[in-house]
Design an enzyme around this catalytic site. Structure first.
Site, PDB file in Angstrom:
ATOM      1  N   CYS A 172       0.842  -1.202   0.000  1.00 53.76           N
ATOM      2  CA  CYS A 172       0.000   0.000   0.000  1.00 53.76           C
ATOM      3  C   CYS A 172       0.881   1.257   0.000  1.00 53.76           C
ATOM      4  CB  CYS A 172      -0.968  -0.061   1.186  1.00 53.76           C
ATOM      5  SG  CYS A 172      -2.381   1.032   0.996  1.00 53.76           S
ATOM      6  N   HIS A 208      -3.500  -5.832   0.926  1.00 52.77           N
ATOM      7  CA  HIS A 208      -2.904  -6.051   2.246  1.00 52.77           C
ATOM      8  C   HIS A 208      -2.879  -7.530   2.629  1.00 52.77           C
ATOM      9  CE1 HIS A 208      -2.575  -1.840   3.565  1.00 52.77           C
ATOM     10  NE2 HIS A 208      -3.649  -1.627   2.819  1.00 52.77           N
ATOM     11  N   GLU A 252      -1.144  -8.876   4.811  1.00 53.68           N
ATOM     12  CA  GLU A 252      -0.936  -9.004   6.267  1.00 53.68           C
ATOM     13  C   GLU A 252      -2.256  -9.074   7.027  1.00 53.68           C
ATOM     14  OE1 GLU A 252      -0.612  -6.280   4.532  1.00 53.68           O
ATOM     15  OE2 GLU A 252      -1.002  -4.457   5.683  1.00 53.68           O
TER      16      GLU A 252
END
Lengths: 84, 225
Positions: free
Chosen positions: B86, B196, B198
Protein backbone atom coordinates in the site's frame (compact mmCIF):
# COMPACT_ATOMS: atom_id res chain seq x y z
CA UNK A 1 29.49 36.74 -5.94
CA UNK A 2 27.02 37.72 -3.21
CA UNK A 3 23.89 35.60 -2.90
CA UNK A 4 20.75 37.33 -4.08
CA UNK A 5 17.14 36.60 -3.23
CA UNK A 6 14.80 35.30 -5.88
CA UNK A 7 11.12 34.48 -6.06
CA UNK A 8 10.13 31.65 -8.30
CA UNK A 9 7.00 29.84 -9.35
CA UNK A 10 7.18 26.14 -10.15
CA UNK A 11 4.22 24.63 -11.99
CA UNK A 12 3.81 20.85 -11.99
CA UNK A 13 1.27 19.27 -14.34
CA UNK A 14 0.45 15.75 -15.43
CA UNK A 15 2.15 14.70 -18.64
CA UNK A 16 0.06 14.57 -21.77
CA UNK A 17 -1.51 11.14 -22.14
CA UNK A 18 -1.66 10.54 -18.39
CA UNK A 19 -5.31 10.26 -17.39
CA UNK A 20 -6.36 12.96 -14.91
CA UNK A 21 -9.53 11.75 -13.15
CA UNK A 22 -9.62 14.85 -10.92
CA UNK A 23 -9.49 17.16 -13.93
CA UNK A 24 -12.21 15.13 -15.62
CA UNK A 25 -14.46 15.33 -12.53
CA UNK A 26 -13.89 19.09 -12.36
CA UNK A 27 -14.69 19.47 -16.05
CA UNK A 28 -17.92 17.55 -15.54
CA UNK A 29 -18.85 19.77 -12.54
CA UNK A 30 -18.24 22.89 -14.63
CA UNK A 31 -20.65 21.46 -17.19
CA UNK A 32 -23.22 20.89 -14.42
CA UNK A 33 -22.89 24.56 -13.43
CA UNK A 34 -23.81 25.59 -16.95
CA UNK A 35 -20.35 26.58 -18.23
CA UNK A 36 -20.42 25.58 -21.83
CA UNK A 37 -17.59 24.79 -24.18
CA UNK A 38 -15.06 23.54 -21.59
CA UNK A 39 -13.10 21.06 -23.71
CA UNK A 40 -10.64 19.86 -21.07
CA UNK A 41 -9.50 20.52 -17.49
CA UNK A 42 -6.13 19.32 -16.23
CA UNK A 43 -5.29 19.77 -12.56
CA UNK A 44 -1.77 20.61 -11.41
CA UNK A 45 0.23 22.10 -8.54
CA UNK A 46 1.98 25.42 -8.03
CA UNK A 47 4.93 25.95 -5.67
CA UNK A 48 5.96 29.52 -4.87
CA UNK A 49 9.55 29.31 -3.71
CA UNK A 50 11.76 32.00 -2.14
CA UNK A 51 15.43 31.18 -2.43
CA UNK A 52 18.89 32.70 -2.53
CA UNK A 53 21.38 31.98 -5.29
CA UNK A 54 24.38 33.65 -6.88
CA UNK A 55 22.46 34.41 -10.08
CA UNK A 56 19.09 34.00 -11.74
CA UNK A 57 20.54 31.17 -13.81
CA UNK A 58 21.83 29.48 -10.63
CA UNK A 59 18.37 29.84 -9.04
CA UNK A 60 16.71 28.25 -12.07
CA UNK A 61 19.18 25.36 -12.08
CA UNK A 62 18.64 24.75 -8.37
CA UNK A 63 14.85 24.74 -8.84
CA UNK A 64 15.10 22.34 -11.78
CA UNK A 65 17.13 20.01 -9.62
CA UNK A 66 14.47 20.31 -6.87
CA UNK A 67 11.82 19.36 -9.43
CA UNK A 68 13.78 16.32 -10.61
CA UNK A 69 14.45 15.13 -7.08
CA UNK A 70 11.22 15.96 -5.24
CA UNK A 71 8.71 18.53 -6.48
CA UNK A 72 7.65 16.51 -9.53
CA UNK A 73 7.35 12.78 -10.16
CA UNK A 74 8.81 12.75 -13.65
CA UNK A 75 7.19 9.37 -14.37
CA UNK A 76 3.83 11.12 -14.61
CA UNK A 77 4.48 14.86 -14.32
CA UNK A 78 6.12 17.73 -16.24
CA UNK A 79 7.36 20.90 -14.56
CA UNK A 80 7.98 24.50 -15.51
CA UNK A 81 10.18 26.93 -13.57
CA UNK A 82 9.81 30.73 -13.80
CA UNK A 83 12.24 32.86 -11.76
CA UNK A 84 11.22 36.51 -11.29
CA UNK B 1 15.09 -15.48 8.48
CA UNK B 2 14.66 -12.14 10.18
CA UNK B 3 12.42 -9.30 9.06
CA UNK B 4 12.61 -5.56 9.69
CA UNK B 5 9.63 -3.20 9.51
CA UNK B 6 10.43 0.40 8.62
CA UNK B 7 8.27 3.02 10.36
CA UNK B 8 7.50 6.47 8.99
CA UNK B 9 5.51 9.25 10.64
CA UNK B 10 1.96 8.40 9.57
CA UNK B 11 2.47 4.67 9.03
CA UNK B 12 -0.68 3.03 10.41
CA UNK B 13 -0.58 -0.58 9.19
CA UNK B 14 2.68 -1.27 10.96
CA UNK B 15 1.02 -3.11 13.86
CA UNK B 16 -0.85 -5.43 11.50
CA UNK B 17 2.39 -6.06 9.63
CA UNK B 18 4.35 -6.74 12.83
CA UNK B 19 1.60 -9.14 14.01
CA UNK B 20 1.64 -10.97 10.66
CA UNK B 21 5.42 -11.29 10.58
CA UNK B 22 5.51 -12.41 14.22
CA UNK B 23 2.83 -15.02 13.57
CA UNK B 24 4.62 -16.43 10.54
CA UNK B 25 8.24 -16.17 11.70
CA UNK B 26 7.59 -17.08 15.34
CA UNK B 27 9.51 -14.01 16.51
CA UNK B 28 8.86 -10.29 16.24
CA UNK B 29 10.60 -8.34 13.46
CA UNK B 30 13.22 -5.66 14.00
CA UNK B 31 11.91 -2.11 13.77
CA UNK B 32 13.63 0.78 12.03
CA UNK B 33 12.71 4.49 12.10
CA UNK B 34 12.65 6.75 9.05
CA UNK B 35 15.60 8.77 10.37
CA UNK B 36 17.84 5.72 10.80
CA UNK B 37 20.80 5.65 8.45
CA UNK B 38 21.49 1.93 8.86
CA UNK B 39 19.21 -1.11 9.14
CA UNK B 40 19.55 -4.09 11.48
CA UNK B 41 20.86 -7.25 9.84
CA UNK B 42 17.80 -8.81 8.20
CA UNK B 43 16.63 -10.86 5.22
CA UNK B 44 13.31 -9.09 4.57
CA UNK B 45 12.61 -5.37 4.82
CA UNK B 46 8.95 -4.37 4.96
CA UNK B 47 7.49 -0.92 4.33
CA UNK B 48 3.97 -1.03 5.79
CA UNK B 49 0.82 0.83 4.77
CA UNK B 50 -0.44 4.14 6.07
CA UNK B 51 -0.27 7.79 5.21
CA UNK B 52 3.39 8.64 5.69
CA UNK B 53 3.85 12.39 6.16
CA UNK B 54 0.11 12.84 5.63
CA UNK B 55 0.45 11.97 1.93
CA UNK B 56 1.69 15.55 1.49
CA UNK B 57 3.08 16.45 -1.96
CA UNK B 58 2.34 12.95 -3.35
CA UNK B 59 1.64 9.67 -1.54
CA UNK B 60 4.99 8.30 -0.41
CA UNK B 61 7.00 11.18 -1.89
CA UNK B 62 8.43 12.57 1.35
CA UNK B 63 9.03 9.15 2.91
CA UNK B 64 10.91 8.05 -0.22
CA UNK B 65 13.50 10.78 0.51
CA UNK B 66 13.92 9.80 4.20
CA UNK B 67 17.45 8.89 5.36
CA UNK B 68 16.46 5.23 5.94
CA UNK B 69 15.62 4.81 2.26
CA UNK B 70 19.31 4.99 1.31
CA UNK B 71 19.86 1.96 3.53
CA UNK B 72 16.80 0.23 2.01
CA UNK B 73 18.10 0.88 -1.52
CA UNK B 74 21.57 -0.37 -0.60
CA UNK B 75 20.12 -3.55 0.95
CA UNK B 76 17.89 -4.13 -2.09
CA UNK B 77 20.95 -3.86 -4.30
CA UNK B 78 22.64 -6.55 -2.19
CA UNK B 79 19.66 -8.81 -2.87
CA UNK B 80 17.85 -8.42 0.46
CA UNK B 81 14.12 -8.92 -0.07
CA UNK B 82 12.02 -5.77 0.19
CA UNK B 83 8.22 -5.75 0.43
CA UNK B 84 6.15 -2.56 0.21
CA UNK B 85 2.42 -2.80 0.89
CA UNK B 86 0.00 0.00 0.00
CA UNK B 87 1.78 3.18 1.13
CA UNK B 88 4.94 1.05 1.14
CA UNK B 89 4.39 0.35 -2.58
CA UNK B 90 3.90 4.08 -3.18
CA UNK B 91 7.16 4.79 -1.33
CA UNK B 92 9.05 2.18 -3.40
CA UNK B 93 7.89 3.73 -6.69
CA UNK B 94 8.66 7.25 -5.48
CA UNK B 95 12.12 6.06 -4.41
CA UNK B 96 12.73 4.58 -7.86
CA UNK B 97 13.11 1.04 -6.49
CA UNK B 98 10.09 0.00 -8.58
CA UNK B 99 8.99 1.50 -11.90
CA UNK B 100 5.78 3.43 -12.56
CA UNK B 101 3.60 5.49 -10.26
CA UNK B 102 0.44 5.16 -8.17
CA UNK B 103 -2.10 7.80 -9.06
CA UNK B 104 -5.46 8.84 -7.61
CA UNK B 105 -8.05 6.04 -7.99
CA UNK B 106 -9.93 6.35 -11.27
CA UNK B 107 -13.22 6.60 -9.34
CA UNK B 108 -11.68 9.36 -7.15
CA UNK B 109 -12.97 7.60 -4.02
CA UNK B 110 -11.05 5.93 -1.23
CA UNK B 111 -11.70 2.20 -1.71
CA UNK B 112 -11.90 -0.21 1.23
CA UNK B 113 -13.09 -3.65 0.17
CA UNK B 114 -12.00 -7.17 -0.58
CA UNK B 115 -10.70 -7.94 -4.08
CA UNK B 116 -9.65 -11.08 -5.88
CA UNK B 117 -6.06 -11.36 -7.05
CA UNK B 118 -4.57 -13.72 -9.56
CA UNK B 119 -0.98 -14.74 -8.99
CA UNK B 120 0.57 -13.55 -12.25
CA UNK B 121 4.04 -14.97 -11.56
CA UNK B 122 4.52 -17.72 -8.99
CA UNK B 123 8.18 -18.20 -9.94
CA UNK B 124 9.55 -15.77 -7.38
CA UNK B 125 10.70 -15.94 -3.73
CA UNK B 126 7.63 -13.93 -2.64
CA UNK B 127 4.99 -15.91 -4.56
CA UNK B 128 6.53 -19.40 -4.65
CA UNK B 129 3.94 -20.83 -2.25
CA UNK B 130 1.07 -19.92 -4.56
CA UNK B 131 0.16 -21.76 -7.75
CA UNK B 132 0.58 -19.91 -11.03
CA UNK B 133 -2.69 -18.06 -11.82
CA UNK B 134 -4.16 -19.06 -8.46
CA UNK B 135 -6.98 -16.76 -7.34
CA UNK B 136 -6.65 -15.45 -3.79
CA UNK B 137 -8.68 -13.09 -1.62
CA UNK B 138 -7.11 -9.89 -0.34
CA UNK B 139 -8.41 -6.63 1.16
CA UNK B 140 -7.52 -3.20 -0.22
CA UNK B 141 -7.79 0.21 1.45
CA UNK B 142 -6.37 3.15 -0.48
CA UNK B 143 -7.01 6.41 -2.32
CA UNK B 144 -3.99 6.38 -4.61
CA UNK B 145 -3.67 2.87 -5.99
CA UNK B 146 -4.16 3.48 -9.68
CA UNK B 147 -0.99 1.95 -11.12
CA UNK B 148 0.42 3.76 -14.14
CA UNK B 149 3.52 3.20 -16.24
CA UNK B 150 4.42 4.32 -19.75
CA UNK B 151 3.93 1.82 -22.59
CA UNK B 152 7.62 0.95 -22.77
CA UNK B 153 7.80 0.18 -19.04
CA UNK B 154 4.54 -1.80 -19.18
CA UNK B 155 5.90 -3.92 -22.02
CA UNK B 156 9.05 -4.59 -20.01
CA UNK B 157 6.97 -5.59 -16.96
CA UNK B 158 4.75 -7.89 -19.01
CA UNK B 159 7.52 -9.42 -21.15
CA UNK B 160 9.73 -10.20 -18.16
CA UNK B 161 7.10 -11.60 -15.80
CA UNK B 162 7.45 -8.67 -13.42
CA UNK B 163 3.72 -8.42 -12.74
CA UNK B 164 3.26 -10.26 -9.44
CA UNK B 165 -0.49 -9.91 -8.88
CA UNK B 166 -3.44 -8.75 -10.95
CA UNK B 167 -6.95 -7.81 -9.84
CA UNK B 168 -9.07 -10.70 -11.07
CA UNK B 169 -12.67 -11.19 -12.16
CA UNK B 170 -13.51 -7.49 -12.59
CA UNK B 171 -12.46 -6.52 -9.07
CA UNK B 172 -9.97 -3.84 -10.19
CA UNK B 173 -10.93 -1.16 -7.63
CA UNK B 174 -8.82 1.75 -8.87
CA UNK B 175 -8.34 1.72 -12.64
CA UNK B 176 -4.81 0.28 -12.58
CA UNK B 177 -3.46 -0.35 -16.07
CA UNK B 178 -3.51 -4.06 -17.05
CA UNK B 179 -5.25 -4.73 -13.70
CA UNK B 180 -1.82 -4.55 -12.03
CA UNK B 181 -2.01 -4.94 -8.24
CA UNK B 182 1.65 -5.71 -7.54
CA UNK B 183 5.01 -5.75 -9.32
CA UNK B 184 8.55 -7.04 -8.88
CA UNK B 185 11.76 -5.20 -9.71
CA UNK B 186 13.98 -6.60 -12.49
CA UNK B 187 15.95 -8.73 -10.03
CA UNK B 188 12.78 -10.09 -8.40
CA UNK B 189 13.79 -9.26 -4.82
CA UNK B 190 11.59 -6.16 -4.43
CA UNK B 191 7.79 -6.52 -4.41
CA UNK B 192 5.30 -3.67 -4.18
CA UNK B 193 1.56 -4.30 -3.93
CA UNK B 194 -1.52 -2.26 -3.03
CA UNK B 195 -3.56 -5.08 -1.37
CA UNK B 196 -2.90 -6.05 2.25
CA UNK B 197 -1.81 -9.71 2.60
CA UNK B 198 -0.94 -9.00 6.27
CA UNK B 199 -4.66 -8.86 7.00
CA UNK B 200 -5.35 -12.47 5.99
CA UNK B 201 -3.05 -14.45 8.27
CA UNK B 202 -5.19 -16.22 10.89
CA UNK B 203 -8.46 -18.16 10.47
CA UNK B 204 -10.06 -15.44 12.63
CA UNK B 205 -9.33 -13.01 9.76
CA UNK B 206 -11.85 -14.95 7.70
CA UNK B 207 -9.13 -16.27 5.45
CA UNK B 208 -5.42 -17.02 5.39
CA UNK B 209 -4.56 -16.30 1.76
CA UNK B 210 -1.95 -13.72 2.77
CA UNK B 211 0.00 -16.07 4.98
CA UNK B 212 1.83 -17.93 2.22
CA UNK B 213 3.36 -14.72 0.91
CA UNK B 214 5.13 -14.16 4.22
CA UNK B 215 6.01 -17.85 4.58
CA UNK B 216 7.66 -17.74 1.17
CA UNK B 217 9.36 -14.39 1.75
CA UNK B 218 10.76 -15.63 5.07
CA UNK B 219 11.60 -19.14 3.78
CA UNK B 220 9.39 -20.61 6.49
CA UNK B 221 8.94 -24.36 6.13
CA UNK B 222 5.57 -25.38 7.54
CA UNK B 223 5.80 -28.40 9.82
CA UNK B 224 3.72 -31.32 8.63
CA UNK B 225 0.66 -31.64 10.80
Amino acid sequence: MAAKSFSARVTVTLKRGVLDPQGKATQSALGSLGFEGVGSVRQGKIFDVELTASSKKGAKEALESMCEKLLANTVIEDYDVVVE
Amino acid sequence: MKACVVLFPGSNRDRDMIAALTSVAGEPPHLAWHKDTALPDCDLIVLPGGFSHGDYLRSGAIAARAPVMNAVAEAAQRGVRVLGVCNGFQILTEAGLLPGALMRNAGLKFVCCEVLLSVANADNPFTAKYAQDEIIHCPVAHHDGNYFADTKTLKRLEDNGLVAFRYAQDTNPNGSVNDIAGIFNDEGNVLGMMPHPENLIEPAHDGTDGRRLFEAALNVVEMAA
